[in-house]
Design an enzyme around this catalytic site. Structure first.
Site, PDB file in Angstrom:
ATOM      1  N   HIS A   1       0.837  -1.205   0.000  1.00 20.33           N
ATOM      2  CA  HIS A   1       0.000   0.000   0.000  1.00 20.33           C
ATOM      3  C   HIS A   1       0.872   1.255   0.000  1.00 20.33           C
ATOM      4  O   HIS A   1       0.646   2.194  -0.778  1.00 20.33           O
ATOM      5  CB  HIS A   1      -0.910  -0.024   1.230  1.00 20.33           C
ATOM      6  CG  HIS A   1      -1.821   1.168   1.337  1.00 20.33           C
ATOM      7  ND1 HIS A   1      -1.440   2.329   1.986  1.00 20.33           N
ATOM      8  CD2 HIS A   1      -3.073   1.388   0.867  1.00 20.33           C
ATOM      9  CE1 HIS A   1      -2.421   3.205   1.923  1.00 20.33           C
ATOM     10  NE2 HIS A   1      -3.428   2.671   1.253  1.00 20.33           N
TER      11      HIS A   1
ATOM     12  N   CYS B   1      -2.163  -2.805 -16.225  1.00 23.35           N
ATOM     13  CA  CYS B   1      -2.310  -1.703 -15.268  1.00 23.35           C
ATOM     14  C   CYS B   1      -1.653  -1.983 -13.929  1.00 23.35           C
ATOM     15  O   CYS B   1      -1.858  -1.252 -12.974  1.00 23.35           O
ATOM     16  CB  CYS B   1      -3.787  -1.354 -15.064  1.00 23.35           C
ATOM     17  SG  CYS B   1      -4.776  -2.668 -14.350  1.00 23.35           S
TER      18      CYS B   1
END
Length: 760
Positions: A344, A720
């Site tokens: 993250h 992506c």
């Protein structure tokens, strides 16, 4: 080629060298540049070369009392003698393909051998220097692990010693890239003959790199001795490449192919001005490039407060989560004890362009006591650190930084890149600020807008938590109603910022647990904001907790089990598209993407309901809003069944982060604990979360593309995941026939350049 041919003149004292194709292949390091300069007619110190194989045979022949090869060697030495017939003093140099500090320095002033046998006797000055030069390469029979052929072809140079004064300089300034002569060590250069400019132009054209030159100046005459490549700053290399095009030494395509895309990325971020001599106090993983210095803070609120006061800070935490987004945006840099390249912290830092060092195993953070330990040092809030997100170093105190100075060269280079690139480059962003940054770097659309990232403000987090903690569909619908307006405004602003470029919106993907309160303080605050008892909230949290949430209730599974979430997101997306279309001339291009699918029936279920919502909104045939439907391929089963899925979608996009996780069975957040050891021990060649695993994950992608295109020839294909910003991975993707890649804003220039290089 005979061994006699492996001792030859590169720059004879009289006439020109006439080398065979085999001898030309032997030229490496300094030997290559000496030959090229001499061959171009520039005055050059006479030089001969000998290979290790030829030298070893000379020694073997000596033991046999033979002299046939020695006779040829002595004849080579005579090619160092000028027309006056006087044997010069000699110089012995190594000539390795790469500069190595362990190589023998040049031995100068060696007397020429008096007798033929002296030329090969290791007890005599010349032969002793040659023997030591070969030994300095460090590849003895016991330790050499390469091919014997490579070792045998190492070369040593013997030169006539030049008269006059030796001078050193750079062909280009190592900081600016301006054509030299430039100082090598910062000291002023003496005045040199005008012919130095011709030498520099010649070497720059031949080498196409910054070179350190050694020349002799005697009575106004300059003679070339040797040269070697040197490292320059990324900006200097870029400016030099553009200058060579301007001087018509290179074509634009040559400049594109020869600029290192990895080093280009370093130009887009602040860097340490002079880290030499300063030892880091810890080293982790450099997961977002650039350097940052600032005051230590341990929570997002303090980061926001310091930013409001105009102060720089480093957010130091064990790991980051969705609730930390605002603090990460406010911080100048991020330092975490856990996590890896696709954690993250790493993903958000790259999106926002913030330097980040993750996975520092010697770091522990006590957020309650507002203290952290790095090794045996203790730090409290308010003290200062410097981090380098390029190499993962952490330094004590504040170190000076250099700010990026891009100038016009990068724009020219990327313009040339776009002329030869066939694959589009999009970006992964959710905010208008990030979108504008990406557009300034040449992004051609948004390939991944993570809808869940639009909830990371205090009031939205409360509404989202109310929805997650709702006990039934009616309660969830009421909670979601308040989020529609928020997201409508977000989408409208994002679509407007992109001005007609495609925007791929991924439906809500992460496990819901990521958005739930964790600490006692957060639980109490959430209970108060929701108007429920703390005990009741704890019981609800226990009921919805998952053992392995990354493989649990997330992605498409949320849309199917909670269709009201799908309804809310579709309403907001379409309302935002309609609003944007009314304020601009360009049509709004919306691509809705369903994440984490594993079966065609999941895709079919969502498509049926999504298209019904589009139809009811009156946008199915709109010219102002162009809508398409696709899915994210990030599970091995989805790769294998892409042929079934392709009939139902307009596009697919590979989420390589999760596809790598699920293919390897490795948690990307926990991987740093053992991946470094795997790489040290040769178990893994590289971190698969940094550069794509071509043999495993890559083959799954190839299979999926082949089966998808066979079922639907019009299928649009994108990448992506974070690998879309890695040059090595991009080289692989370029051969798959994909339509676009999508990466973090600051990696867009890297992708543009790399994809151009793969197509030339």
């Amino acid at each position: 080629m005979s061994l006699a041919q492996e001792m030859f003149a590169i720059a004879p004292a009289m006439a020109k060298a006439n080398l065979s194709a085999s001898q030309l292949k032997l030229l490496t390091g300094k030997a290559r540049w000496i030959f090229r300069v001499a061959d171009a007619g520039f005055p050059t110190v006479p030089t001969i070369a000998i290979t290790r194989a030829a030298w070893d045979e000379l020694q073997a022949e000596r033991g046999r009392k033979d002299k046939r090869l020695r006779t040829h060697w002595v004849a080579c030495l005579f090619k160092l003698v000028d027309k006056d017939g006087v044997p010069p003093k000699l110089v012995v140099r190594t000539s390795a393909s790469a500069h190595n500090g362990g190589l023998m320095p040049a031995r100068i002033g060696i007397p020429a051998p008096d007798l033929p046998e002296d030329a090969v006797d290791p007890n005599r000055p010349l032969a002793r220097a040659i023997k030591q030069a070969f030994e300095s390469y460090g590849f003895s029979d016991r330790t050499w692990t390469g091919r014997e052929e490579d070792r045998s072809r190492q070369i040593v140079l013997v030169q006539a010693m030049a008269g006059g004064d030796d001078e050193q300089f750079l062909t280009r300034n190592a900081t600016t890239g301006a054509l030299g002569p430039a100082p090598l060590d910062g000291s002023p250069l003496p005045r040199m003959p005008d012919s130095v400019n011709a030498l520099i132009a010649l070497l720059d054209a031949k080498a196409g790199r910054h070179m350190a030159c050694l020349v002799s100046v005697e009575k106004g005459t300059l003679r070339f001795i040797s040269a070697r490549p040197v490292q320059a700053t990324p900006g200097a290399e870029l400016n030099a490449a553009v200058d060579r095009v301007d001087r018509k030494v290179w074509t634009p395509q040559s400049a594109v192919s020869r600029v290192d895309a990895n080093r280009l990325a370093l130009m887009l971020h602040p860097r340490l001005k002079s880290p030499e001599g300063v030892a880091p106090i810890a080293v982790g993983l450099g997961v977002s490039p650039g350097a940052a210095t600032g005051i230590i803070v341990f929570n997002p609120e303090d980061a926001a407060r310091l930013r409001a006061r105009g102060q720089h800070c480093i957010l130091v935490v064990n790991e980051t989560g969705p609730a930390d987004i605002e603090g990460m945006r406010a911080a100048t840099g991020i330092l975490t004890a856990r996590g890896g390249m696709s954690s993250h912290a790493g993903v958000i830092a790259r999106i926002t362009g913030k330097p980040c060092v993750a996975g520092v195993r010697t770091l522990s953070v006590d957020a309650v006591e507002m203290v952290c330990r790095i090794g045996d040092r203790e730090f409290r809030a308010g003290e200062r650190l410097t981090i380098d997100g390029t190499d993962g170093s952490v330094y004590l105190g504040s170190l000076p930084l250099t700010q990026p100075q891009i100038g016009g060269s990068i724009g020219k280079l990327l313009g040339w890149s776009d002329a030869s690139r066939s694959i589009s480059v999009r970006t992964n962003v959710e905010t208008v600020d990030s979108a504008r940054t990406a557009l300034s770097f040449g992004a051609e659309g948004i390939g991944l807008a993570r809808s869940e990232h639009m909830f990371f403000s205090t009031e939205r987090m409360v509404a989202l938590r109310r929805m997650i903690l709702s006990e039934d569909e009616d309660a969830r619908s009421r909670a979601l109603a308040g989020l529609v307006d928020y997201q409508t405004g977000d989408y409208s602003a994002l679509f407007s910022a992109m001005k007609g470029l495609p925007v791929t919106v991924r439906l809500f993907d992460p496990p819901l647990h990521e958005f739930l309160p964790r600490t006692d303080e957060e639980i109490e605050e959430t209970a108060a904001s929701l108007g429920v008892a703390v005990r009741a909230l704890r019981l609800r949290l226990e009921r919805i907790a998952e053992i392995n949430p990354m493989l649990g209730h997330r992605g498409v599974r949320l849309a199917i089990t909670y269709p009201e979430i799908l309804q809310m997101q579709m309403q907001a997306m379409l309302a935002g598209a309609r609003a944007a279309s009314e304020t601009q001339n360009e049509p709004v291009i919306v691509e809705m993407m369903v994440p984490f699918v594993s079966t065609a029936t999941e895709v079919s279920w969502v498509r049926e309901r999504a298209m019904a919502i589009v139809e009811n909104a009156g946008l199915s045939r709109s010219e102002r809003v162009k809508f398409s439907f696709g899915t994210m391929i990030e599970l091995p089963r989805a790769c294998l069944r892409t042929g079934d899925i392709a009939h139902m979608v307009d596009f697919i996009s590979f989420g390589t982060n999760d596809l790598t996780q699920t293919t390897f069975g490795i948690s990307r957040d926990d991987a740093p604990a053992f991946l470094a050891a795997y790489q040290r021990k040769g178990v893994y060649e590289r971190d698969p979360f940094v550069s794509l695993d071509v043999k495993g994950v890559g083959e799954l992608i190839q299979i999926a593309i082949q089966r998808g295109r066979a079922a639907n020839p019009k299928l649009k294909i994108g990448i992506c995941g974070e690998h879309a910003g890695d040059p090595a991975s991009l080289q692989f993707f370029s051969g798959l026939g994909v339509d676009y890649v999508s990466c973090s804003p600051y990696r867009v220039p890297v992708a543009r350049l790399t994809l151009a290089q793969t197509s030339t």
